[in-house]
Design an enzyme around this catalytic site. Structure first.
Site, PDB file in Angstrom:
ATOM      1  CG  ASP A   1     -34.691  20.137 -46.189  1.00 18.64           C
ATOM      2  OD1 ASP A   1     -34.452  19.332 -46.845  1.00 18.64           O
ATOM      3  OD2 ASP A   1     -36.064  20.826 -46.238  1.00 18.64           O
TER       4      ASP A   1
ATOM      5  CD  GLU B   1     -34.284  20.462 -53.830  1.00 14.69           C
ATOM      6  OE1 GLU B   1     -34.691  21.204 -54.355  1.00 14.69           O
ATOM      7  OE2 GLU B   1     -34.524  19.530 -53.486  1.00 14.69           O
TER       8      GLU B   1
END
EC number: 3.2.1.99
Length: 311
Positions: A34, A202
């Site tokens: 991420d 997401e």
């Protein structure tokens, strides 16, 4: 002159075009999950990524990366009630440098839980131990209609926004105060959702190019090594609050999303992306999986067709 050397093209039938592999990166680029990228006033690149304390890497040229430590070397006990453990993983940081100051949003939660929160920190240098905890931004609890993780700060002129969300009813938008960095109200606007694949959407990022706002997200499943199915999707709108549609005109609130990057060659499950405007164009950072681990990926994006293309 590009700062990245790119590996050879490979056929990618899903997109009907050639897809470029991740740009060449060296040094400490595994594990990186991420990632978010920003650049200091002196020109040093920073990548922050998911880890206990949030990992910090720096690079002089966007190619060679050094792990320099973590944002919270003494832990972040204010997040423990959301991670369910002492000094647990802090997820999906989002970095923006404004007038030389680093702003970092990040999430605390655990897999499958809506006991989730987004926090905010500031630093003048971006380096380990230099950060000030600015406290809670927003949170959710079991039974909420969405999940408060995966923050992304988007600044449009004098207006500040935070996109967020994961599974449940998808991606949301909150309006922030530019003076506090926190929401001006409890209102949220829905930007994108899915019903397919258990609602797996997401890691939202809003990016403006020309007259369009682009909403990027990661679909399907991360964090399963070479069994991960993450892929990066996009829609666009003429207003930051939507409606966002994909290249076929399908509203992202109805499951729309044009594929930007998916598994190809030895790149498995690319996602968890962030975008940044650099001197040589728009770059996208993300992670992907190989048998060696979770690797940092960097590519340029070309918006000349009106839709982002990996180059």
């Amino acid at each position: 002159m590009r700062l990245l050397s790119l590996v050879a093209l490979s056929a990618f039938a899903t997109l009907g075009r050639a897809v470029v592999g991740p740009g060449v990166v060296t040094g400490n680029v595994n594990p990186v999950a991420d990632p978010t990228i920003c650049r200091s006033a002196s020109g040093e690149y920073f990548v922050f990524s998911t880890a206990p304390g949030i990992q910090i890497r720096t690079s002089p040229d966007r190619t060679a990366w050094t792990l320099v430590g973590v944002v919270w070397p003494d832990g972040a006990p204010w997040t423990d009630q959301y991670t369910g453990t002492s000094n647990g993983n802090l997820w999906a940081p989002d970095c923006t440098v404004i007038d030389g100051q680093f702003f970092l949003y990040y999430a605390a939660s655990s897999f499958g839980s809506q006991n989730s929160a987004i926090f905010f920190a500031k630093s003048s240098t971006g380096m380990p131990g230099s950060w000030t905890n600015e406290g809670l931004v927003t949170s959710t609890a079991t039974g909420a209609t969405y999940n408060a993780i995966d923050p992304n700060l988007f600044i449009d002129g004098s207006n500040w926004y935070l996109s967020l969300g994961s599974f449940w009813s998808g991606i949301k938008l909150e309006t922030l105060s530019s003076s506090t960095g926190k929401p001006t109200s409890s209102a949220v606007t829905s930007l994108a959702t899915r019903t397919a694949d258990s609602g797996a959407i997401e890691a939202s990022v809003i990016y403006k190019s020309g007259s369009f706002y682009y909403l990027f997200s990661s679909w399907d499943l991360c964090c399963r090594g070479t069994s991960s199915t993450y892929n990066i999707r996009v829609g666009r709108a003429t207003n930051v609050a939507g409606p966002y549609v994909d290249q076929s005109g399908v509203n992202l609130l109805n499951g729309g999303g044009t594929l930007v990057l998916a598994a190809h060659d030895n790149v498995i499950g690319p996602g968890g992306q962030d975008l940044y405007t650099d001197t040589d164009g728009t770059i996208m950072v993300y992670h992907y999986y190989t048998s060696a681990g979770t690797i940092l990926g960097i590519n340029l994006l070309d918006f000349s067709s009106g839709w982002p293309v990996v180059v």
